[in-house]
Design an enzyme around this catalytic site. Structure first.
Site, mmCIF file in Angstrom:
data_model
loop_
_atom_site.group_PDB
_atom_site.id
_atom_site.type_symbol
_atom_site.label_atom_id
_atom_site.label_comp_id
_atom_site.label_asym_id
_atom_site.label_seq_id
_atom_site.Cartn_x
_atom_site.Cartn_y
_atom_site.Cartn_z
ATOM 1 N N TYR A 1 3.347 -9.179 16.037
ATOM 2 C CA TYR A 1 3.619 -8.174 15.006
ATOM 3 C C TYR A 1 4.131 -6.883 15.643
ATOM 4 O O TYR A 1 5.163 -6.334 15.223
ATOM 5 C CB TYR A 1 2.338 -7.901 14.202
ATOM 6 C CG TYR A 1 2.388 -6.663 13.338
ATOM 7 C CD1 TYR A 1 3.147 -6.637 12.173
ATOM 8 C CD2 TYR A 1 1.681 -5.512 13.698
ATOM 9 C CE1 TYR A 1 3.194 -5.486 11.372
ATOM 10 C CE2 TYR A 1 1.722 -4.370 12.915
ATOM 11 C CZ TYR A 1 2.482 -4.357 11.754
ATOM 12 O OH TYR A 1 2.531 -3.223 10.982
ATOM 13 N N ASP B 1 1.259 1.904 15.249
ATOM 14 C CA ASP B 1 0.566 2.151 16.519
ATOM 15 C C ASP B 1 0.514 0.882 17.374
ATOM 16 O O ASP B 1 0.305 0.957 18.581
ATOM 17 C CB ASP B 1 -0.859 2.643 16.243
ATOM 18 C CG ASP B 1 -1.614 1.718 15.285
ATOM 19 O OD1 ASP B 1 -1.078 1.463 14.196
ATOM 20 O OD2 ASP B 1 -2.705 1.234 15.627
ATOM 21 N N ASP C 1 10.903 -4.608 -5.453
ATOM 22 C CA ASP C 1 10.022 -5.623 -4.881
ATOM 23 C C ASP C 1 10.899 -6.687 -4.227
ATOM 24 O O ASP C 1 12.126 -6.530 -4.141
ATOM 25 C CB ASP C 1 9.074 -6.205 -5.942
ATOM 26 C CG ASP C 1 9.837 -6.924 -7.047
ATOM 27 O OD1 ASP C 1 11.049 -7.139 -6.903
ATOM 28 O OD2 ASP C 1 9.207 -7.266 -8.068
ATOM 29 N N GLN D 1 0.831 -1.217 0.000
ATOM 30 C CA GLN D 1 0.000 0.000 0.000
ATOM 31 C C GLN D 1 0.864 1.266 0.000
ATOM 32 O O GLN D 1 0.710 2.146 -0.847
ATOM 33 C CB GLN D 1 -0.901 0.014 1.231
ATOM 34 C CG GLN D 1 -1.779 -1.210 1.369
ATOM 35 C CD GLN D 1 -2.753 -1.071 2.524
ATOM 36 O OE1 GLN D 1 -3.840 -0.536 2.346
ATOM 37 N NE2 GLN D 1 -2.376 -1.514 3.704
ATOM 38 N N VAL D 2 1.769 1.344 0.971
ATOM 39 C CA VAL D 2 2.570 2.567 1.116
ATOM 40 C C VAL D 2 3.640 2.638 0.026
ATOM 41 O O VAL D 2 3.845 3.691 -0.589
ATOM 42 C CB VAL D 2 3.205 2.635 2.530
ATOM 43 C CG1 VAL D 2 4.155 3.816 2.650
ATOM 44 C CG2 VAL D 2 2.104 2.745 3.585
HETATM 45 N N1 LIG Z 1 -1.218 -1.859 7.047
HETATM 46 C C1 LIG Z 1 -1.418 -1.196 8.178
HETATM 47 O O1 LIG Z 1 -2.563 -1.052 8.649
HETATM 48 C C2 LIG Z 1 -0.276 -0.568 8.915
HETATM 49 C C3 LIG Z 1 -0.535 0.114 10.124
HETATM 50 C C4 LIG Z 1 0.528 0.704 10.798
HETATM 51 C C5 LIG Z 1 1.812 0.632 10.286
HETATM 52 N N2 LIG Z 1 2.040 -0.056 9.130
HETATM 53 C C6 LIG Z 1 3.412 -0.123 8.637
HETATM 54 O O2 LIG Z 1 3.487 0.667 7.457
HETATM 55 C C7 LIG Z 1 4.442 0.102 6.553
HETATM 56 C C8 LIG Z 1 3.781 -0.120 5.198
HETATM 57 O O3 LIG Z 1 2.695 -1.035 5.351
HETATM 58 P P1 LIG Z 1 1.731 -1.412 4.141
HETATM 59 O O4 LIG Z 1 0.337 -1.323 4.666
HETATM 60 O O5 LIG Z 1 2.128 -0.688 2.914
HETATM 61 O O6 LIG Z 1 2.097 -2.964 3.994
HETATM 62 P P2 LIG Z 1 1.587 -3.990 2.882
HETATM 63 O O7 LIG Z 1 0.576 -3.360 1.991
HETATM 64 O O8 LIG Z 1 1.253 -5.252 3.591
HETATM 65 O O9 LIG Z 1 2.903 -4.208 2.005
HETATM 66 C C9 LIG Z 1 4.014 -4.855 2.539
HETATM 67 C C10 LIG Z 1 5.089 -4.853 1.491
HETATM 68 O O10 LIG Z 1 6.234 -5.497 2.040
HETATM 69 C C11 LIG Z 1 6.671 -6.469 1.113
HETATM 70 N N3 LIG Z 1 7.335 -7.588 1.763
HETATM 71 C C12 LIG Z 1 6.812 -8.458 2.653
HETATM 72 N N4 LIG Z 1 7.729 -9.396 2.960
HETATM 73 C C13 LIG Z 1 8.833 -9.089 2.242
HETATM 74 C C14 LIG Z 1 10.100 -9.682 2.120
HETATM 75 N N5 LIG Z 1 10.417 -10.795 2.779
HETATM 76 N N6 LIG Z 1 11.023 -9.107 1.308
HETATM 77 C C15 LIG Z 1 10.720 -7.990 0.616
HETATM 78 N N7 LIG Z 1 9.526 -7.388 0.671
HETATM 79 C C16 LIG Z 1 8.595 -7.942 1.480
HETATM 80 C C17 LIG Z 1 5.409 -6.954 0.422
HETATM 81 O O11 LIG Z 1 5.768 -7.605 -0.777
HETATM 82 P P3 LIG Z 1 4.853 -8.787 -1.404
HETATM 83 O O12 LIG Z 1 3.710 -8.097 -2.095
HETATM 84 O O13 LIG Z 1 5.768 -9.469 -2.345
HETATM 85 O O14 LIG Z 1 4.415 -9.641 -0.255
HETATM 86 C C18 LIG Z 1 4.702 -5.610 0.211
HETATM 87 O O15 LIG Z 1 5.220 -4.949 -0.907
HETATM 88 C C19 LIG Z 1 4.952 -1.163 7.226
HETATM 89 O O16 LIG Z 1 6.128 -0.866 7.922
HETATM 90 C C20 LIG Z 1 3.871 -1.510 8.232
HETATM 91 O O17 LIG Z 1 4.392 -2.255 9.313
HETATM 92 C C21 LIG Z 1 1.030 -0.632 8.415
#
Ligand SMILES: NC(=O)c1ccc[n+]([C@@H]2O[C@H](COP(=O)([O-])OP(=O)(O)OC[C@H]3O[C@@H](n4cnc5c(N)ncnc54)[C@H](OP(=O)(O)O)[C@@H]3O)[C@@H](O)[C@H]2O)c1
Length: 302
Positions: A124, A101, A30, A11-12
């Site tokens: 997590y 959070d 990626d 997403q981000v």
């Molecule tokens: N989602 C939320 O509600 C939330 C809330 C608070 C904070 N955050 C933080 O915000 C940041 C961005 O989150 P997001 O929502 O954008 O996450 P997301 O949509 O789940 O995307 C995660 C990304 O990380 C990649 N990834 C996962 N495992 C990997 C690996 N082993 N090697 C390389 N890439 C890998 C995934 O690739 P694939 O597509 O190949 O799996 C995907 O591109 C993260 O740090 C998360 O912890 C998220």
């Protein structure tokens, strides 16, 4: 300037790539380019890519699954960012990293400040906190942005789930006792772009922030409030929906594997006053996301 962005299928990450393009050459990585399950290979990859700044939204984000996959979550969310941080510190390359959070236990009703003590309830949350601490301990130039309740017009998230369920079910039962700021990936990407655009750029922002900043949409709601607003937004757009009732329920009525904080409110004072970046109200982000869904997919109302 060579800007490495990881997690570009997420997403981000996918929101960041176009927004950072005006500031240099974006290397969009990626997992085939940077695999966070292989921390030992990260320094070699970075030697080849030679970034001037690293932006790392890639993470293990499967909150419930992490309860059974502790090792995998810590590898991706702590060991790998630590390896990235060591390379970055050695080369004096700034590292922008993201956290959550969910590092807090959710007690009380006061928004969490950067100085408040974290106490994660889930694997997590613990893995993300371990990542934060590892980066800080390495001691290179870094900025960790903690965000909350992220959603986007693409991918698997609460926003998209409600959009689908609202067309399928008469009644939705949604948790009403967890509070936080639903934050669109666009809002996060705009704020990061503002850091690049600021005089002195990212390094200046790192210096001013002290390395940790809370970054979310302004104001808060509950998941129930968010779901209700999504449905109202769709109706206002003329989308035909099946849902006629959105019932508030307690967290205890919706059992999931990982415990979530009840209070996910993040204090944004550091972001606005120290860094001079303000974020829109969560409902504005939602309005934009709904527009994007229909603009991007060509999906017809109804
Ligand atoms: N989602 C939320 O509600 C939330 C809330 C608070 C904070 N955050 C933080 O915000 C940041 C961005 O989150 P997001 O929502 O954008 O996450 P997301 O949509 O789940 O995307 C995660 C990304 O990380 C990649 N990834 C996962 N495992 C990997 C690996 N082993 N090697 C390389 N890439 C890998 C995934 O690739 P694939 O597509 O190949 O799996 C995907 O591109 C993260 O740090 C998360 O912890 C998220």
């Amino acid at each position: 300037m060579r800007i490495l962005v990881t997690g570009i299928t997420g997403q981000v990450g996918s929101a960041l790539v176009p927004r950072l393009a005006p500031f240099g050459t974006v290397i969009a990585a990626d997992r085939t380019l940077i695999d966070l399950t292989k921390p030992d290979e990260i320094a070699g990859r970075l030697d080849e890519i030679k970034p001037d700044v690293i932006v790392n939204p890639a993470a293990y984000t499967a909150v419930d699954k992490a309860e059974d996959e502790r090792e995998a979550a810590f590898l991706v969310n702590a060991t790998a960012p630590a390896a990235m941080a060591r390379w970055a510190a050695d080369k004096r390359v700034p590292l922008l990293h993201f956290s959550t959070d969910y590092v807090f236990d959710g007690s009380g009703t006061t928004p969490w400040k950067e100085t408040d003590a974290p106490a994660p309830l889930s694997v997590y949350g613990a893995s993300k906190l371990a990542g934060e601490r590892a980066i800080r301990e390495v001691g290179g130039p870094h900025l960790i942005a903690r965000t909350s309740w992220v959603y986007a017009p693409v991918g698997a998230n609460f926003f998209r789930t409600i959009m689908r369920l609202a067309k399928e079910r008469e009644e939705l039962r949604i948790v009403a006792d967890q509070f936080g700021a639903p934050t669109s990936a666009s809002i996060i990407a705009e704020a990061i772009a503002a850091m690049f655009a600021a005089p002195g750029g990212v390094l200046q922002m790192i210096g001013r922030s002290g390395g940790l900043v809370h970054l979310a949409a302004s104001n808060v709601t509950s998941w129930h409030g968010f779901a209700t607003a999504i449905i109202e937004g769709l109706r206002a757009r003329g989308v035909a929906l099946k849902t006629s009732r959105v019932l508030p329920i307690a967290t205890s009525e919706y059992p999931v594997k990982a415990q979530r904080p009840l209070n996910s409110r993040l204090d944004l004072t550091n972001l606005s006053q120290t860094l001079g970046i303000s974020t829109p109200d969560w409902s504005i982000g939602l309005k934009t996301a709904i527009e994007e869904v229909y603009a991007n997919s060509g999906e017809r109302n109804g």
